[in-house]
Design a protein around this motif. Structure first.
Motif, PDB file in Angstrom:
ATOM      1  N   ARG A 192       0.836  -1.194   0.000  1.00  0.00           N
ATOM      2  CA  ARG A 192       0.000   0.000   0.000  1.00  0.00           C
ATOM      3  C   ARG A 192       0.871   1.244   0.000  1.00  0.00           C
ATOM      4  NH1 ARG A 192      -5.485   0.422   3.528  1.00  0.00           N
ATOM      5  NH2 ARG A 192      -6.829  -0.666   2.047  1.00  0.00           N
ATOM      6  N   ILE A 193       0.603   2.132  -0.955  1.00  0.00           N
ATOM      7  CA  ILE A 193       1.319   3.399  -1.044  1.00  0.00           C
ATOM      8  C   ILE A 193       0.352   4.515  -0.665  1.00  0.00           C
ATOM      9  CG2 ILE A 193       2.568   4.982  -2.561  1.00  0.00           C
ATOM     10  CD1 ILE A 193       3.293   2.578  -4.290  1.00  0.00           C
ATOM     11  N   GLU A 194       0.728   5.289   0.316  1.00  0.00           N
ATOM     12  CA  GLU A 194      -0.126   6.396   0.746  1.00  0.00           C
ATOM     13  C   GLU A 194       0.005   7.551  -0.230  1.00  0.00           C
ATOM     14  OE1 GLU A 194      -0.818   9.380   4.588  1.00  0.00           O
ATOM     15  OE2 GLU A 194       0.746   7.830   4.623  1.00  0.00           O
ATOM     16  N   LEU A 195      -1.113   8.044  -0.722  1.00  0.00           N
ATOM     17  CA  LEU A 195      -1.115   9.161  -1.669  1.00  0.00           C
ATOM     18  C   LEU A 195      -1.225  10.459  -0.868  1.00  0.00           C
ATOM     19  CD1 LEU A 195      -3.414   7.720  -4.492  1.00  0.00           C
ATOM     20  CD2 LEU A 195      -0.976   7.359  -4.046  1.00  0.00           C
ATOM     21  N   THR A 196      -0.085  10.908  -0.386  1.00  0.00           N
ATOM     22  CA  THR A 196      -0.051  12.074   0.488  1.00  0.00           C
ATOM     23  C   THR A 196      -0.484  13.325  -0.267  1.00  0.00           C
ATOM     24  OG1 THR A 196       1.821  11.045   1.604  1.00  0.00           O
ATOM     25  CG2 THR A 196       1.381  13.351   2.106  1.00  0.00           C
ATOM     26  N   GLY A 197      -1.403  14.029   0.308  1.00  0.00           N
ATOM     27  CA  GLY A 197      -1.973  15.225  -0.305  1.00  0.00           C
ATOM     28  C   GLY A 197      -3.428  15.034  -0.671  1.00  0.00           C
ATOM     29  N   ALA A 198      -3.806  13.782  -1.001  1.00  0.00           N
ATOM     30  CA  ALA A 198      -5.196  13.510  -1.369  1.00  0.00           C
ATOM     31  C   ALA A 198      -6.128  13.653  -0.182  1.00  0.00           C
ATOM     32  CB  ALA A 198      -5.308  12.107  -1.960  1.00  0.00           C
ATOM     33  N   GLU A 199      -5.590  13.604   1.041  1.00  0.00           N
ATOM     34  CA  GLU A 199      -6.442  13.698   2.226  1.00  0.00           C
ATOM     35  C   GLU A 199      -7.021  15.104   2.409  1.00  0.00           C
ATOM     36  OE1 GLU A 199      -2.331  14.871   3.405  1.00  0.00           O
ATOM     37  OE2 GLU A 199      -3.244  13.233   2.239  1.00  0.00           O
ATOM     38  N   THR A 200      -6.549  16.069   1.635  1.00  0.00           N
ATOM     39  CA  THR A 200      -7.131  17.415   1.714  1.00  0.00           C
ATOM     40  C   THR A 200      -8.544  17.456   1.141  1.00  0.00           C
ATOM     41  OG1 THR A 200      -6.150  17.997  -0.427  1.00  0.00           O
ATOM     42  CG2 THR A 200      -4.861  18.496   1.561  1.00  0.00           C
ATOM     43  N   LEU A 201      -8.931  16.422   0.398  1.00  0.00           N
ATOM     44  CA  LEU A 201     -10.262  16.374  -0.216  1.00  0.00           C
ATOM     45  C   LEU A 201     -11.162  15.338   0.441  1.00  0.00           C
ATOM     46  CD1 LEU A 201      -9.197  16.542  -3.975  1.00  0.00           C
ATOM     47  CD2 LEU A 201      -9.921  18.428  -2.502  1.00  0.00           C
ATOM     48  N   GLY A 202     -10.700  14.697   1.501  1.00  0.00           N
ATOM     49  CA  GLY A 202     -11.479  13.660   2.162  1.00  0.00           C
ATOM     50  C   GLY A 202     -10.588  12.803   3.030  1.00  0.00           C
ATOM     51  N   PRO A 203     -10.941  11.537   3.238  1.00  0.00           N
ATOM     52  CA  PRO A 203     -10.116  10.663   4.070  1.00  0.00           C
ATOM     53  C   PRO A 203      -8.805  10.313   3.366  1.00  0.00           C
ATOM     54  CG  PRO A 203     -11.900   9.422   3.064  1.00  0.00           C
ATOM     55  CD  PRO A 203     -12.158  10.863   2.757  1.00  0.00           C
ATOM     56  N   PRO A 204      -7.812   9.814   4.109  1.00  0.00           N
ATOM     57  CA  PRO A 204      -6.543   9.409   3.489  1.00  0.00           C
ATOM     58  C   PRO A 204      -6.754   8.353   2.407  1.00  0.00           C
ATOM     59  CG  PRO A 204      -6.329   9.505   5.876  1.00  0.00           C
ATOM     60  CD  PRO A 204      -7.780   9.669   5.573  1.00  0.00           C
ATOM     61  N   VAL A 205      -5.990   8.467   1.306  1.00  0.00           N
ATOM     62  CA  VAL A 205      -6.145   7.604   0.139  1.00  0.00           C
ATOM     63  C   VAL A 205      -4.905   6.745  -0.036  1.00  0.00           C
ATOM     64  CG1 VAL A 205      -6.642   7.507  -2.349  1.00  0.00           C
ATOM     65  CG2 VAL A 205      -7.564   9.378  -0.943  1.00  0.00           C
ATOM     66  N   ALA A 206      -5.118   5.483  -0.453  1.00  0.00           N
ATOM     67  CA  ALA A 206      -4.007   4.551  -0.671  1.00  0.00           C
ATOM     68  C   ALA A 206      -4.072   4.001  -2.089  1.00  0.00           C
ATOM     69  CB  ALA A 206      -4.057   3.405   0.341  1.00  0.00           C
ATOM     70  N   TRP A 207      -2.924   3.520  -2.551  1.00  0.00           N
ATOM     71  CA  TRP A 207      -2.790   2.900  -3.879  1.00  0.00           C
ATOM     72  C   TRP A 207      -2.162   1.533  -3.673  1.00  0.00           C
ATOM     73  CZ3 TRP A 207      -4.660   4.609  -8.395  1.00  0.00           C
ATOM     74  CH2 TRP A 207      -4.217   4.020  -9.584  1.00  0.00           C
ATOM     75  N   GLN A 208      -2.861   0.491  -4.085  1.00  0.00           N
ATOM     76  CA  GLN A 208      -2.410  -0.881  -3.854  1.00  0.00           C
ATOM     77  C   GLN A 208      -1.651  -1.388  -5.075  1.00  0.00           C
ATOM     78  OE1 GLN A 208      -3.615  -1.975  -0.858  1.00  0.00           O
ATOM     79  NE2 GLN A 208      -2.710  -4.001  -0.748  1.00  0.00           N
ATOM     80  N   VAL A 209      -0.444  -1.895  -4.878  1.00  0.00           N
ATOM     81  CA  VAL A 209       0.347  -2.460  -5.976  1.00  0.00           C
ATOM     82  C   VAL A 209       0.740  -3.889  -5.613  1.00  0.00           C
ATOM     83  CG1 VAL A 209       1.220  -0.280  -6.859  1.00  0.00           C
ATOM     84  CG2 VAL A 209       2.454  -1.421  -5.038  1.00  0.00           C
TER      85      VAL A 209
END
Length: 667
Positions: A465-482
């Motif tokens: 899981r990679i945390e998409l830092t910055g996306a949490e400004t528009l809602g909950p924290p977002v992750a990217w699964q690889v």
């Protein structure tokens, strides 16, 4: 071309030029079990396997004369592109697999794509399908969109992402769109001369316009996602970087001195950055006490300026929210897409328009800069590379594990691509890379059996899981699964084998590729159901009891009822294309070349002696035989460097004939 997202042998025709050896352990293959004891030799035929992927993809996707998009994780701009690239990518990457010109389509290609129609119908079905994709992923103004959509996941279970977060544009979509758009543009350019009907010409013109606009927008988005970030040696980031490269236990001062010296050339190249997109300050370029990193973050960086291009109306210039911090994963993704801009096919068909040339040049500068930076970091050290310290040291000691194993693989992949651009490639460097890849294959349980509950399984299921830092400004924290560890590994092994001509080292890498395929990737292929011959059946590699959370695993027979993972199928396809590429470069053995030279010297001497002894008044067969020997010696001399083993075989025949003449004279 690699993108990210959630995890999820018939006989080869004689016309196929690409055959690579594979050894496969006893396992069930297409309903039968291999025989024999231990390891049994088997040929992996990339062309045949790719044709099978075509057949399975079209059988699943083209139903009732209509292309059905969607896979295991639903529809989004990346998944749909992956589904299309399973057809389009091999068609232009591999010789003999084109389906653009009906009169030139190979019989096995036509049979694999028969679900779409005959040779003349196949291109037109793809035109309509590609045009549907271009129209769907454009906004109401016609601007291309690159949203991650269903590939985004909430960082915490139970939370739901906002609409604004689902519409965020991501580097994976930019990279995938560059590759797909180039494939489409070349496809249309080669198809147009064969089309006479006006309605089809209009469809192709619309597709070409849409693909060109999407290519421009994807290039702009990739530019706006690049970043150069500086920090001091005393900062937390500075200490982490020094700790990462300090594999010899040197003092902090010595490491900083050597690191600044190693990065001097990269620092000087920062001044070449153009288009005012995240251009580093003069302080970074002039003050060598400042440390820095460069590469791509997950999306458009926060406050990224717009890029002025000739077709600005086709580019939305969406505001960015991504933190300007480099991610190895997204850097490798971006590099794969940019590389396609400079392929031989792109140049031969002149697919880049004059107004796109400036964007392409700016991206190429960034490609070289990122490759050089991370290859320098990976190969830092006098006796031992930082990359050879597996896993790479995490930000905290407790983080050293599967995540840093994956980062080691990403850094290795970038290093391999950097090696391909170097003027003189040393086999000693390639051998060190080969050792790293072998170790990663074992640690990642790709070439070895996993123990129950072993953390290495999480590299594949559920993935990193990679945390998409910055996306949490528009809602909950977002992750990217690889979860592309095994396919990235196979592709890196194939690319490493491609750049070496040493026969022993090449055979070692091919053997590793064999093991990755037979012991892992092939077993993840779905055996039955509507998605048969596609991927991903991870339960067939790791038994339900092997998983860290056994309750989350599916039984092996349950995978047949799930939708295919285009995310993983596309990466398997891409790795097979990379394996096929090994055959493009002939291996080289200096030992055999030297032996062939010594044999050639002796054969030349014996031939000259026979010419001095023989008279042209002798029998015609003798004169003819000497002329034939001379022709063979000339041929052996021509191919000695490129095909030393073949030259030796020719010389052995010539030497036997010369010896027979000598024996006949003394009889």
């Amino acid at each position: 071309m690699v993108a990210g997202g959630p995890a999820a042998p018939a006989e080869l025709p004689d016309s196929s030029p690409l055959i690579t050896r594979l050894e496969i352990a006893p396992l069930t293959v297409r309903g039968r079990r291999t025989s024999g004891q231990g390891v049994q030799a088997l040929d992996i035929r990339p062309r045949q396997l790719l044709l099978e992927i075509w057949k399975a993809t079209t059988r699943y996707s083209f139903v009732n004369e209509e292309w059905m998009f969607g896979g295991r994780n639903g529809r989004n701009s990346i998944s749909d592109a992956e589904q299309l690239l399973c057809i389009m990518y091999p068609g232009y990457q591999m010789a003999g697999m084109g389906f653009v010109r009906p009169d030139e389509t190979a019989r096995d290609v036509a049979e694999a794509l028969a679900q779409l129609g005959d040779c003349r119908q196949i291109p037109h079905v793809m035109v309509r399908t590609l045009l549907d994709y271009m129209e769907r992923y454009s906004d109401e103004k016609g601007n291309p969109s690159f949203a991650g959509g269903s590939y985004f996941q909430p960082e915490r279970d139970g939370e739901e992402l906002t609409v604004e977060q689902l519409e965020l544009e991501v580097v994976d979509s930019f990279s995938m769109s560059i590759t797909l758009s180039l494939a489409v543009l070349g496809f249309v350019k080669e198809l147009r001369p064969t089309v006479r009907r006006a309605s089809w010409q209009e469809e192709m013109n619309a597709l070409e316009t849409a693909a060109a606009g999407r290519l421009t927008a994807a290039m702009v988005g990739t530019l706006r996602s690049f970043t150069v970030r500086s920090f001091t040696a005393e900062s937390e980031d500075g200490r982490e970087l020094c700790d990462l490269v300090n594999v010899s236990g040197s003092s902090q001062e010595n490491v900083l001195y050597e690191l600044r010296d190693a990065l001097a050339q990269v620092r000087a190249s920062l001044s070449e950055l153009t288009m005012d997109v995240e251009t580093p300050s003069s302080e970074v370029m002039e003050d060598d006490t400042q440390l820095f990193e460069c590469g791509w973050t997950w999306g458009i960086t926060r406050d990224a300026p717009p890029v002025e291009v000739g077709t600005a109306s086709r580019v939305s210039h969406a505001p960015g929210v991504a933190e300007a911090k480099v991610s190895l994963y997204f850097t490798l993704v971006a590099l794969d897409g940019i590389t396609d801009l400079f392929s031989d096919r792109t140049k031969r068909l002149n697919l880049i328009t004059p107004e796109q040339q400036g964007l392409a040049r700016a991206l190429r500068i960034r490609l070289k800069l990122a490759q050089r930076y991370w290859a320098t970091i990976a190969r830092f050290g006098r006796n031992r590379w930082a990359l050879e310290e597996i896993p790479w040291r995490g930000r905290q000691p407790e983080n050293e594990g599967t995540e840093t194993d994956y980062e080691s693989l990403l850094a290795t992949s970038i290093t391999v691509e950097a090696l391909t651009t170097e003027q003189s490639i040393r086999d000693v460097d390639i051998e060190r890379v080969a050792k790293i890849l072998e170790q990663l294959a074992r640690r990642g349980r790709v070439t070895g059996r996993a123990r129950q509950g072993e953390l290495a399984i999480t590299l594949h299921d559920p993935g990193i899981r990679i945390e998409l830092t910055g996306a949490e400004t528009l809602g909950p924290p977002v992750a990217w699964q690889v979860a592309d560890f095994s396919t990235t590994l196979l592709k890196s092994v194939a690319r490493t084998a491609y750049i070496t001509r040493d026969s022993v080292l090449r055979d070692r890498l091919v053997t590793l590729a064999d093991q990755i395929w037979s012991q892992h990737l092939q077993r993840r292929q779905v055996a039955a159901g509507p998605n048969a011959m596609l991927w991903d059946n991870i339960g067939n590699v790791f038994n339900p009891g092997d998983a860290v959370n056994p309750g989350d695993a599916l039984a092996s027979d349950e995978w047949a009822g799930t939708n295919p993972s285009w995310y993983f199928t596309e990466r398997v396809m891409e790795s097979l294309v990379a394996v096929a590429g090994i055959s493009e470069i002939a291996p080289y053995s200096k030992r055999l070349a030297d032996l062939a030279l010594e044999m050639l010297t002796e054969a030349d001497h014996l031939h000259a002696c026979e010419l001095l002894r023989q008279s042209w008044s002798f029998a015609v067969p003798t004169r003819t035989q000497l002329c034939g020997i001379e022709t063979n010696l000339r041929r052996a001399r021509e191919i000695r460097e490129l095909q030393p083993a073949t030259a030796i075989a020719i010389l052995q025949k010539a030497l036997r004939e010369l010896d027979a003449l000598a024996l006949a004279r003394w009889a």
